[in-house]
Design a protein around this motif. Structure first.
Motif, mmCIF file in Angstrom:
data_model
loop_
_atom_site.group_PDB
_atom_site.id
_atom_site.type_symbol
_atom_site.label_atom_id
_atom_site.label_comp_id
_atom_site.label_asym_id
_atom_site.label_seq_id
_atom_site.Cartn_x
_atom_site.Cartn_y
_atom_site.Cartn_z
ATOM 1 N N GLY A 187 49.445 40.501 33.940
ATOM 2 C CA GLY A 187 48.818 40.339 35.246
ATOM 3 C C GLY A 187 48.774 38.885 35.667
ATOM 4 O O GLY A 187 49.351 38.495 36.672
ATOM 5 N N ARG A 188 48.119 38.064 34.878
ATOM 6 C CA ARG A 188 47.900 36.664 35.252
ATOM 7 C C ARG A 188 49.204 35.944 35.564
ATOM 8 O O ARG A 188 49.301 35.214 36.558
ATOM 9 C CB ARG A 188 47.155 35.944 34.118
ATOM 10 N N LEU A 189 50.223 36.142 34.747
ATOM 11 C CA LEU A 189 51.492 35.440 34.916
ATOM 12 C C LEU A 189 52.609 36.368 35.383
ATOM 13 O O LEU A 189 53.779 35.996 35.347
ATOM 14 C CB LEU A 189 51.896 34.762 33.601
ATOM 15 N N LYS B 17 45.202 40.762 32.007
ATOM 16 C CA LYS B 17 45.360 41.709 33.114
ATOM 17 C C LYS B 17 44.377 41.414 34.245
ATOM 18 O O LYS B 17 44.685 41.620 35.422
ATOM 19 C CB LYS B 17 45.213 43.145 32.600
ATOM 20 N N ALA B 18 43.202 40.911 33.890
ATOM 21 C CA ALA B 18 42.212 40.565 34.911
ATOM 22 C C ALA B 18 42.622 39.338 35.708
ATOM 23 O O ALA B 18 41.961 38.992 36.696
ATOM 24 C CB ALA B 18 40.850 40.337 34.263
ATOM 25 N N GLY B 19 43.718 38.703 35.322
ATOM 26 C CA GLY B 19 44.232 37.571 36.081
ATOM 27 C C GLY B 19 44.702 37.933 37.472
ATOM 28 O O GLY B 19 44.968 37.049 38.292
ATOM 29 N N ILE B 20 44.794 39.239 37.785
ATOM 30 C CA ILE B 20 45.182 39.653 39.140
ATOM 31 C C ILE B 20 43.992 39.683 40.088
ATOM 32 O O ILE B 20 44.171 39.854 41.293
ATOM 33 C CB ILE B 20 45.859 41.039 39.149
ATOM 34 N N ILE B 21 42.782 39.553 39.554
ATOM 35 C CA ILE B 21 41.595 39.638 40.410
ATOM 36 C C ILE B 21 41.604 38.484 41.400
ATOM 37 O O ILE B 21 41.753 37.325 41.027
ATOM 38 C CB ILE B 21 40.312 39.634 39.563
ATOM 39 N N SER C 282 39.927 36.343 44.654
ATOM 40 C CA SER C 282 38.626 35.935 45.177
ATOM 41 C C SER C 282 38.253 36.736 46.424
ATOM 42 O O SER C 282 39.062 36.902 47.341
ATOM 43 C CB SER C 282 38.655 34.440 45.503
ATOM 44 N N ASN C 283 37.034 37.258 46.413
ATOM 45 C CA ASN C 283 36.459 37.991 47.553
ATOM 46 C C ASN C 283 37.159 39.310 47.857
ATOM 47 O O ASN C 283 36.931 39.901 48.911
ATOM 48 C CB ASN C 283 36.446 37.115 48.810
ATOM 49 N N ALA C 284 38.015 39.791 46.947
ATOM 50 C CA ALA C 284 38.645 41.104 47.110
ATOM 51 C C ALA C 284 38.137 42.004 45.990
ATOM 52 O O ALA C 284 38.142 41.602 44.824
ATOM 53 C CB ALA C 284 40.166 40.990 47.051
ATOM 54 N N PRO C 285 37.660 43.213 46.292
ATOM 55 C CA PRO C 285 37.056 44.061 45.263
ATOM 56 C C PRO C 285 38.012 44.390 44.127
ATOM 57 O O PRO C 285 39.229 44.467 44.314
ATOM 58 C CB PRO C 285 36.647 45.323 46.030
ATOM 59 N N CYS C 286 37.439 44.593 42.947
ATOM 60 C CA CYS C 286 38.196 45.003 41.764
ATOM 61 C C CYS C 286 37.673 46.355 41.304
ATOM 62 O O CYS C 286 36.466 46.538 41.121
ATOM 63 C CB CYS C 286 38.048 43.977 40.643
ATOM 64 N N VAL C 287 38.592 47.304 41.110
ATOM 65 C CA VAL C 287 38.251 48.641 40.617
ATOM 66 C C VAL C 287 38.801 48.762 39.205
ATOM 67 O O VAL C 287 39.990 48.525 38.973
ATOM 68 C CB VAL C 287 38.834 49.737 41.527
ATOM 69 N N CYS C 288 37.949 49.136 38.266
ATOM 70 C CA CYS C 288 38.318 49.087 36.852
ATOM 71 C C CYS C 288 38.053 50.421 36.163
ATOM 72 O O CYS C 288 36.956 50.970 36.248
ATOM 73 C CB CYS C 288 37.540 47.967 36.159
ATOM 74 N N ARG D 67 33.087 35.709 38.374
ATOM 75 C CA ARG D 67 33.491 34.312 38.580
ATOM 76 C C ARG D 67 34.322 34.160 39.851
ATOM 77 O O ARG D 67 34.312 33.105 40.486
ATOM 78 C CB ARG D 67 34.288 33.805 37.373
ATOM 79 N N GLU D 68 35.045 35.223 40.204
ATOM 80 C CA GLU D 68 35.867 35.193 41.417
ATOM 81 C C GLU D 68 35.077 35.601 42.661
ATOM 82 O O GLU D 68 35.637 35.716 43.747
ATOM 83 C CB GLU D 68 37.081 36.116 41.254
#
Length: 430
Positions: free
Chosen positions: A152-154, A189-193, A195-201, A216-217
């Motif tokens: 995700g992050r990279l 994988k949480a690197g796709i989160i 800022s200010n956009a909801p995350c569903v997990c 943090r985001e």
């Protein structure tokens, strides 16, 4: 530069482009955002101002994408999707309103990229990802649903700023690139989160870690079991969030817990983005009544049932084993199986020992594949001796025709690289 390029590659077909891209970067997997961001800036790509769903996770990404796509199309939206890998044709990776893009759509985007790429060694996946976004940008989409490739992050897809970030689940897989623990993998994988956009997990086992990253985001975080759920009701299943409920849902007969979680995640993601797009019970049941995905518990009746599933790691194998439990299977079945070198073969096959009487193994057409001989050796070390080794998937499928009268069903699993050829083989048998 443009004229020279056209002379060199003006007559290339899609396969020519793809073969060339495979050798552009010597590393098949080379996680970084530097290369794709550099070319993105050169090409002046700007993401469209539409709803973008970005889907990460160890398993269930493809099913979640297909569910989101089906629901949004049902609501009348024009939807673009990007998934990987493909089963039969590269075109499957990018769709607009459920229709794969044409060869020319990809080629136009490849030319656009190549005219500015310079000497940036994009990987095969990076090239394809940027081309997918350029291609979809030419259509009048109301929403994009994008599947993360690895981590995700990279990952190359993470050049987007999504409206909703989705993490389906977390399990051990791709440890060489993502880390050796579920917590490390969750962080990647949480690197796709965004800022200010909801995350569903949907990852209960690492929900706390992912929730901390979402906090943090500065984004809203929705965790399955806490903020939304799909549970059994009196007249079917019930999906509920803190503010919405859909009752009397008829879950398909052959679904396991994984598919149920994916549906719950898809519905929560739609609510988080635009709750007006949630389907009612009647519409959702109509959709689920005909819902299917190629290569996911796909059944061909060819003399005996063939059950095809792209499960490719132990976590996915657990879900497949649960789905197999929904149909009447004896212990006299054949399994055609091959896995990639980085997968836990022993744990994978252990989930099927009680229902498989004969194992057929082969080497897939990818350098990442375990060899058939290596698989056979390791199965024998587990005490599984009725193993036949074939050179490649097609030989394995043809071999089954000589013995299938002695067995009840054929299960084909382990990778897209064995299920895809099997679908093609069956279609040629019709």
């Amino acid at each position: 530069m443009y004229e020279k390029f056209i002379v060199n590659r003006s007559n290339w077909a899609l396969d020519d482009w793809l073969n060339w891209q495979e050798n552009l970067n010597p590393n098949q997997i080379d996680l970084s955002l530097d290369r794709i961001k550099e070319v993105k800036e050169k090409i002046r790509f700007n993401q469209p101002e539409i709803d973008i769903y970005l889907v990460a996770g160890t398993n269930g990404k493809g099913t979640t994408v297909h569910l989101l796509n089906s629901i949004l199309c049902l609501k009348g939206l024009n939807v673009g999707t990007y998934t990987s890998p493909h089963l039969k044709k590269y075109n499957e990776r990018v769709t607009y309103n459920n229709k794969p893009l044409e060869d020319t759509d990809f080629i136009d985007s490849f030319i656009e990229i190549e005219n500015v790429r310079g000497d940036v060694p994009l990987t095969y996946f990076e090239y394809g990802t940027l081309a997918a976004f350029l291609s979809l940008n030419r259509f009048s989409c109301d929403a994009w649903i994008i599947e993360v490739g690895l981590g995700g992050r990279l990952d190359a897809t993470n050049i987007l700023n999504p409206n909703v970030s989705i993490i389906t689940n977390i399990a051990l897989d791709h440890q060489e690139w993502l880390g050796n623990t579920v917590n490390e993998i969750a962080s990647e994988k949480a690197g796709i989160i965004s800022s200010n956009a909801p995350c569903v997990c949907g990852a209960l086992n690492t929900g706390e870690i992912i929730g901390e990253i979402a906090n943090r985001e500065n984004t809203d975080f929705y965790l399955i079991g806490d903020d939304f759920s799909l549970s059994n009701g009196v007249n079917g299943s019930v999906w509920s969030s803190k503010s919405k409920t859909i009752e009397k849902i008829r879950i398909p007969n052959h679904w396991a817990q994984g598919e149920k979680n994916n549906l719950a995640i898809a519905l929560m993601s739609i609510e988080a983005c635009n709750s007006d797009l949630l389907p009612n019970t009647e519409a959702l049941n109509q959709l689920l009544g005909s819902f299917s995905i190629p290569g996911r518990f796909q059944i061909f009746d060819y003399r005996i049932p063939w059950i095809l599933d792209v499960a490719h790691n132990p976590n996915a194998a657990i879900n497949l084993r649960e789905r197999l439990g929904t149909i009447e299977l004896t212990d006299k079945n054949i399994m055609i199986v091959s896995l990639m070198k980085d997968k836990d073969l022993e744990e994978f096959v252990s989930l099927f020992e009680d229902i498989v009487a004969k194992w057929v193994v082969c080497t897939m057409n990818t350098p990442r594949s375990l060899s058939g001989d290596e698989i056979s050796k390791r199965l024998s070390e587990k005490g599984l001796f009725d193993v036949t080794v074939l050179n490649d998937p097609d030989e394995a499928f043809e071999y089954i025709e000589t013995i299938n009268h002695n067995y009840n069903a054929v299960i084909v699993t382990g990778s897209f690289e064995i299920v895809g050829p099997c679908i093609h083989w069956h279609e040629n048998k019709k």
